[in-house]
Design an enzyme around this catalytic site. Structure first.
Site, PDB file in Angstrom:
ATOM      1  N   LYS A   7       0.824  -1.216   0.000  1.00 10.89           N
ATOM      2  CA  LYS A   7       0.000   0.000   0.000  1.00 10.89           C
ATOM      3  C   LYS A   7       0.858   1.266   0.000  1.00 10.89           C
ATOM      4  CE  LYS A   7      -4.468  -1.538   1.642  1.00 10.89           C
ATOM      5  NZ  LYS A   7      -5.496  -1.463   2.686  1.00 10.89           N
ATOM      6  N   LYS A  25      -4.070 -12.020  -6.613  1.00 11.17           N
ATOM      7  CA  LYS A  25      -5.371 -12.270  -5.987  1.00 11.17           C
ATOM      8  C   LYS A  25      -6.417 -11.353  -6.620  1.00 11.17           C
ATOM      9  CE  LYS A  25      -5.723  -8.968  -2.215  1.00 11.17           C
ATOM     10  NZ  LYS A  25      -6.152  -8.603  -0.901  1.00 11.17           N
ATOM     11  N   LYS A  41     -10.406  -5.889  -4.753  1.00 11.76           N
ATOM     12  CA  LYS A  41     -11.391  -4.800  -4.886  1.00 11.76           C
ATOM     13  C   LYS A  41     -10.806  -3.657  -5.702  1.00 11.76           C
ATOM     14  CE  LYS A  41     -12.298  -5.033  -0.135  1.00 11.76           C
ATOM     15  NZ  LYS A  41     -12.775  -4.508   1.133  1.00 11.76           N
TER      16      LYS A  41
HETATM   17  P1  TYM Z   1     -10.692  -6.858   3.198  1.00 11.47           P
HETATM   18  O1  TYM Z   1     -11.803  -5.888   3.326  1.00 11.47           O
HETATM   19  O2  TYM Z   1      -9.560  -6.535   2.292  1.00 11.47           O
HETATM   20  O3  TYM Z   1     -11.227  -8.278   2.730  1.00 11.47           O
HETATM   21  C1  TYM Z   1     -12.292  -8.917   3.414  1.00 11.47           C
HETATM   22  C2  TYM Z   1     -12.069 -10.423   3.457  1.00 11.47           C
HETATM   23  O4  TYM Z   1     -12.002 -10.961   2.133  1.00 11.47           O
HETATM   24  C3  TYM Z   1     -10.846 -11.783   2.008  1.00 11.47           C
HETATM   25  N1  TYM Z   1     -10.370 -11.715   0.617  1.00 11.47           N
HETATM   26  C4  TYM Z   1     -10.205 -12.789  -0.183  1.00 11.47           C
HETATM   27  N2  TYM Z   1     -10.398 -14.100   0.017  1.00 11.47           N
HETATM   28  C5  TYM Z   1     -10.145 -14.942  -1.014  1.00 11.47           C
HETATM   29  N3  TYM Z   1      -9.735 -14.529  -2.236  1.00 11.47           N
HETATM   30  C6  TYM Z   1      -9.530 -13.218  -2.501  1.00 11.47           C
HETATM   31  N4  TYM Z   1      -9.135 -12.834  -3.711  1.00 11.47           N
HETATM   32  C7  TYM Z   1      -9.765 -12.275  -1.435  1.00 11.47           C
HETATM   33  N5  TYM Z   1      -9.674 -10.912  -1.349  1.00 11.47           N
HETATM   34  C8  TYM Z   1     -10.050 -10.594  -0.087  1.00 11.47           C
HETATM   35  C9  TYM Z   1      -9.857 -11.175   2.996  1.00 11.47           C
HETATM   36  O5  TYM Z   1      -8.864 -12.092   3.360  1.00 11.47           O
HETATM   37  C10 TYM Z   1     -10.744 -10.809   4.152  1.00 11.47           C
HETATM   38  O6  TYM Z   1     -10.967 -11.919   4.997  1.00 11.47           O
HETATM   39  N6  TYM Z   1      -8.046  -6.093   7.296  1.00 11.47           N
HETATM   40  C11 TYM Z   1      -9.233  -6.772   6.812  1.00 11.47           C
HETATM   41  C12 TYM Z   1     -10.505  -6.321   7.498  1.00 11.47           C
HETATM   42  C13 TYM Z   1     -10.454  -6.465   8.967  1.00 11.47           C
HETATM   43  C14 TYM Z   1     -10.460  -7.673   9.711  1.00 11.47           C
HETATM   44  C15 TYM Z   1     -10.410  -7.292  11.072  1.00 11.47           C
HETATM   45  C16 TYM Z   1     -10.522  -9.012   9.341  1.00 11.47           C
HETATM   46  C17 TYM Z   1     -10.398  -5.439   9.866  1.00 11.47           C
HETATM   47  N7  TYM Z   1     -10.381  -5.935  11.144  1.00 11.47           N
HETATM   48  C18 TYM Z   1     -10.405  -8.247  12.087  1.00 11.47           C
HETATM   49  C19 TYM Z   1     -10.495  -9.968  10.355  1.00 11.47           C
HETATM   50  C20 TYM Z   1     -10.445  -9.584  11.702  1.00 11.47           C
HETATM   51  C21 TYM Z   1      -9.361  -6.442   5.324  1.00 11.47           C
HETATM   52  O7  TYM Z   1      -8.865  -5.481   4.846  1.00 11.47           O
HETATM   53  O8  TYM Z   1     -10.149  -7.249   4.636  1.00 11.47           O
END
Ligand code: TYM
Length: 330
Positions: A113, A195, A198
């Site tokens: 990032k 991967k 978004k």
């Molecule tokens: P975020 O918003 O980027 O993504 C949400 C969830 O989606 C999963 N993910 C994927 N899984 C499989 N294939 C993909 N291509 C893919 N892209 C995204 C991510 O692994 C995630 O589980 N930091 C976290 C949000 C967060 C969080 C937390 C998660 C904040 N506090 C506490 C767990 C516990 C995030 O940015 O996820």
């Protein structure tokens, strides 16, 4: 037996993809009967990258509606918006003093990032994993369902918990990550080595949860496969085809073997069409339910208010313990 606590969250940034759904949210729905679940819209994490305020507000509500539309039951689970529970910021501050700058500088996501937002490498971006640790640890979470890309962040949450527990007395449950067997890492349709994200540079590589049927069919049609003309699950040698098989198997509720059998003797054209149809069929009812919920703002706001109260109750109990142990004047 008393159920253990479970925690997970998604950031209300950009538009969610089927990677987010398959890697995380679908698992949340499966797990909601077995654990006391806390599911959050991580809007405090979202502001580590510049957001347009009105959009962020709208996306927050929209994501909460999506969770419910995907099958999260707000009666069973605590569904809330992170910024509505001040304990997250409060615990994050304490945990910052148990985290080393060097550890944060080494985080892959921070490095990625920072490269992407070179004009705005703010402290929040670096502190992101500590806030995530605070999220998880506040709720004494035993399990955290996430996609593979969050593994490093979960590891640091475990390290911080253990460090604090060792410095005082056991205070935090040390959490464990749980992953969907096959779909913890859904790949980009145009570049299977990346991967699905978004914020993908080329939106044709990602299927967004709001994409309509025509868009979904068009994107799958263009998905990268290989020059062999048979459908087989072999992530090493056939990453594109294997990614499509994974997507199909989860959306069509079949095992990978069953999915392979469905396409025995068929070409990539038919295969891609079937994958697109399976995805579009599953997403259509989610999309209409999300739209229906978004039209009922009073209901959604009620759910989130109630969720924030229930979340704060649990979070404040942990925070109180922490403040006491470190010697804050209470
Ligand atoms: P975020 O918003 O980027 O993504 C949400 C969830 O989606 C999963 N993910 C994927 N899984 C499989 N294939 C993909 N291509 C893919 N892209 C995204 C991510 O692994 C995630 O589980 N930091 C976290 C949000 C967060 C969080 C937390 C998660 C904040 N506090 C506490 C767990 C516990 C995030 O940015 O996820």
């Amino acid at each position: 037996m008393e159920k253990s606590n479970l925690y997970s969250a998604v950031q209300p940034t950009n538009n969610l993809t089927i990677g987010n759904y398959l890697g995380a949210i679908k698992n949340w729905v499966n797990l909601q009967n077995d654990y006391n679940c806390y599911y959050a819209v991580a809007n405090m994490h979202a502001i580590t990258v510049r957001q347009t305020p009105a959009e962020l507000r709208q996306r927050t509500l929209s994501l909460a509606a999506l969770f419910i539309a995907c099958g999260i039951d707000p009666e069973k689970c605590v569904l809330y918006v992170q910024s509505q529970v001040p304990a997250h910021a409060q615990l994050c501050w304490v945990l910052n003093t148990f985290t080393y700058v060097g550890e944060m500088e080494r985080m892959t996501q921070f490095k990625d990032k920072s490269a992407k937002h070179a004009d705005n490498i703010n402290m929040g971006l670096m502190d992101y994993p500590v806030l995530m640790a605070a999220d998880i640890l506040l709720y004494q979470s035993a399990v955290v369902p996430i996609g593979k890309d969050q593994t490093q962040h979960l590891e640091i949450a475990r390290d911080i918990a253990q460090r604090f527990n060792n410095a005082y007395t056991p205070t935090f449950t040390v959490p464990k990550g749980v992953y969907m067997k096959s779909s913890a890492k859904i790949a980009d349709l145009l570049d299977p080595s990346k991967k699905m994200s978004k914020s993908a540079e080329n939106p044709n590589g990602a299927i967004f949860l709001h994409d309509d049927r025509d868009t979904i069919m068009r994107k799958f049609k263009r998905a990268v496969t290989d020059s062999e003309a048979f459908v087989k699950y072999d992530p090493e040698n056939k990453p594109g085809v294997s990614n499509l098989l994974t997507i199909y198997s989860v959306f069509a509720d079949k095992s990978i073997e069953e999915a392979e059998r469905d396409f025995a003797g068929k070409g990539y054209g038919d295969f891609k069409l079937a994958v697109g149809e399976a995805v579009a069929d599953k997403l259509a009812p989610i999309q209409s339910e999300q739209a229906r919920l978004l039209a009922d703002k009073a209901y959604l706001e009620g759910v989130l208010k109630n969720g924030a109260e229930r979340a704060a109750y649990t979070a404040n109990k942990t925070l109180q313990k922490v403040h006491k142990k470190i010697g804050f004047y209470l």
